[in-house]
Enzyme design. Sequence first.
Site, PDB file in Angstrom:
ATOM      1  N   ALA A 141      -3.295  75.540 -45.953  1.00  0.00           N
ATOM      2  CA  ALA A 141      -2.515  74.558 -46.780  1.00  0.00           C
ATOM      3  C   ALA A 141      -1.366  74.181 -45.883  1.00  0.00           C
ATOM      4  O   ALA A 141      -0.965  72.986 -45.685  1.00  0.00           O
ATOM      5  CB  ALA A 141      -2.127  75.058 -48.053  1.00  0.00           C
ATOM      6  N   ARG A 175      -2.414  72.557 -42.141  1.00  0.00           N
ATOM      7  CA  ARG A 175      -3.353  71.493 -42.082  1.00  0.00           C
ATOM      8  C   ARG A 175      -3.451  70.663 -43.257  1.00  0.00           C
ATOM      9  O   ARG A 175      -2.822  69.216 -43.144  1.00  0.00           O
ATOM     10  CB  ARG A 175      -4.690  71.777 -41.935  1.00  0.00           C
ATOM     11  CG  ARG A 175      -4.945  72.618 -40.531  1.00  0.00           C
ATOM     12  CD  ARG A 175      -4.737  71.923 -39.424  1.00  0.00           C
ATOM     13  NE  ARG A 175      -5.296  70.558 -39.341  1.00  0.00           N
ATOM     14  CZ  ARG A 175      -6.516  70.057 -39.249  1.00  0.00           C
ATOM     15  NH1 ARG A 175      -7.351  71.232 -38.895  1.00  0.00           N
ATOM     16  NH2 ARG A 175      -6.958  68.941 -39.228  1.00  0.00           N
ATOM     17  N   TYR A 181       1.286  80.761 -60.401  1.00  0.00           N
ATOM     18  CA  TYR A 181      -0.032  80.444 -60.996  1.00  0.00           C
ATOM     19  C   TYR A 181      -0.070  80.598 -62.672  1.00  0.00           C
ATOM     20  O   TYR A 181      -0.436  79.730 -62.953  1.00  0.00           O
ATOM     21  CB  TYR A 181      -1.110  81.522 -60.500  1.00  0.00           C
ATOM     22  CG  TYR A 181      -1.094  81.467 -58.803  1.00  0.00           C
ATOM     23  CD1 TYR A 181      -1.748  80.210 -58.606  1.00  0.00           C
ATOM     24  CD2 TYR A 181      -0.530  82.175 -58.033  1.00  0.00           C
ATOM     25  CE1 TYR A 181      -2.283  79.999 -57.122  1.00  0.00           C
ATOM     26  CE2 TYR A 181      -0.840  82.129 -56.471  1.00  0.00           C
ATOM     27  CZ  TYR A 181      -1.711  80.821 -56.416  1.00  0.00           C
ATOM     28  OH  TYR A 181      -1.832  80.756 -55.108  1.00  0.00           O
ATOM     29  N   HIS A 223     -11.578  79.400 -57.682  1.00  0.00           N
ATOM     30  CA  HIS A 223     -11.452  77.914 -57.691  1.00  0.00           C
ATOM     31  C   HIS A 223     -11.789  77.359 -59.224  1.00  0.00           C
ATOM     32  O   HIS A 223     -10.930  76.284 -59.429  1.00  0.00           O
ATOM     33  CB  HIS A 223     -12.677  77.269 -56.818  1.00  0.00           C
ATOM     34  CG  HIS A 223     -12.444  77.397 -55.361  1.00  0.00           C
ATOM     35  ND1 HIS A 223     -13.166  76.800 -54.543  1.00  0.00           N
ATOM     36  CD2 HIS A 223     -11.223  77.704 -54.587  1.00  0.00           C
ATOM     37  CE1 HIS A 223     -12.753  77.089 -53.151  1.00  0.00           C
ATOM     38  NE2 HIS A 223     -11.479  77.701 -53.355  1.00  0.00           N
ATOM     39  N   LYS A 282     -14.109  73.623 -50.500  1.00  0.00           N
ATOM     40  CA  LYS A 282     -15.555  74.121 -50.570  1.00  0.00           C
ATOM     41  C   LYS A 282     -15.519  75.447 -50.055  1.00  0.00           C
ATOM     42  O   LYS A 282     -14.881  76.108 -49.460  1.00  0.00           O
ATOM     43  CB  LYS A 282     -16.559  73.531 -49.600  1.00  0.00           C
ATOM     44  CG  LYS A 282     -16.433  73.512 -48.408  1.00  0.00           C
ATOM     45  CD  LYS A 282     -15.122  72.702 -47.702  1.00  0.00           C
ATOM     46  CE  LYS A 282     -14.732  73.033 -46.114  1.00  0.00           C
ATOM     47  NZ  LYS A 282     -13.332  72.349 -45.982  1.00  0.00           N
ATOM     48  N   ASP A 299     -18.304  80.231 -45.252  1.00  0.00           N
ATOM     49  CA  ASP A 299     -17.289  79.676 -44.680  1.00  0.00           C
ATOM     50  C   ASP A 299     -17.437  78.961 -43.678  1.00  0.00           C
ATOM     51  O   ASP A 299     -16.609  77.797 -43.451  1.00  0.00           O
ATOM     52  CB  ASP A 299     -16.461  80.958 -44.261  1.00  0.00           C
ATOM     53  CG  ASP A 299     -14.729  80.762 -44.110  1.00  0.00           C
ATOM     54  OD1 ASP A 299     -14.282  80.382 -45.096  1.00  0.00           O
ATOM     55  OD2 ASP A 299     -14.495  80.812 -42.815  1.00  0.00           O
TER      56      ASP A 299
END
Length: 356
Positions: free
Chosen positions: A35, A38, A77, A101, A119, A203
């Site tokens: 995060a 990129r 969170y 997720h 993903k 991954d």
Amino acid sequence: MALEDAFADFTRRDWERESAAGTVRLAVVGIGGFARQRALPAIDAGAYCETTTLVTSSPDRATDVAETYDVDAVVDYDAFLAGDRADAYDAVYVATPNATHGRYAIAAADHGKHVICEKPLETTVDRAREIVDACADAGVTLMTAYRLQTEPTVRRTRELVRERAIGDVVQIHGGFSNPLLETAGPDTWRLDPALAGGGALVDLGIYPLNTVRFLLDREPTGVYATTHSSGGPFAAVDEHVAVQLEFGTDATASCTASFDAHASSRLELVGTDGKVHIESPFGGVVPQEMVVESGDVCMEYTGPSVDEVCEEFDYFGYCVLTGTTPEPDGADGLADLRVIEAAYESAETGCRVGLE
């Protein structure tokens, strides 16, 4: 299809069919390495999204990130799950470990927010389906973050396949490897099956897997897979994986991935009348180098690098702003997880697993 046509206006955004006004305000949930390095820079450089909220376990330690991207709302969170500062964003980008997720994507949908989720969509088909259902019930956009589907080289290759420039596709070879321990310690969540849902296949192997499905526009009818781990940090997950996919045509695909090999990625399609080779398609910033052979003609294209992460967020923002359903939607994420589950079953049993 003339090969010259394939290379003309190579980086065009063929998905950008109408004008879109405004931007989508994003809450970035999880500000780990990807995060920070990129996603946040790509969002900042793009046209259709802007970061307005950060969600992190330690808001006090995120002040530098907030200042860099001029973000006013930073919450933890629990506050995000409770809906605090929900007025500050329109959509969420979920970039937390795979097994979490669902928690954050479903909470976003419950708050009426659109979702772009890394993903794999979740760690199992059943858990991913809960995300899909929650977003459908809330009437919000759900996009699985398959950035290769927005990347020009892959999109031009799909056009070549559809136009039968290389005839009928017979073989696809895709591989992605990365020496994980050179950039992450042995305690990384990617080596914890409870958090990751798997190893190299989940991954890295998911990149060639999803790209193959995208290029052929078909679902596999069968899968055969093998996995290997040398122990140590990789004892609980697949360190190396090889997956063979069958389709309802003459096409077969071989997808390989490794957590413990020299950094490399490759993609090649071989057809009855030619082939396409893409150099380093899965590395993040694709060099835009490809070679196409069609009959007796061979052409090579090398263009400016394109940041596929920027393309991905602009595509998501465009879809939200125009009410367009993204191609890599929740169903796409479910489809990959079905193949992944079948691949792990095959690796365990040593048998081919059929897919409906």
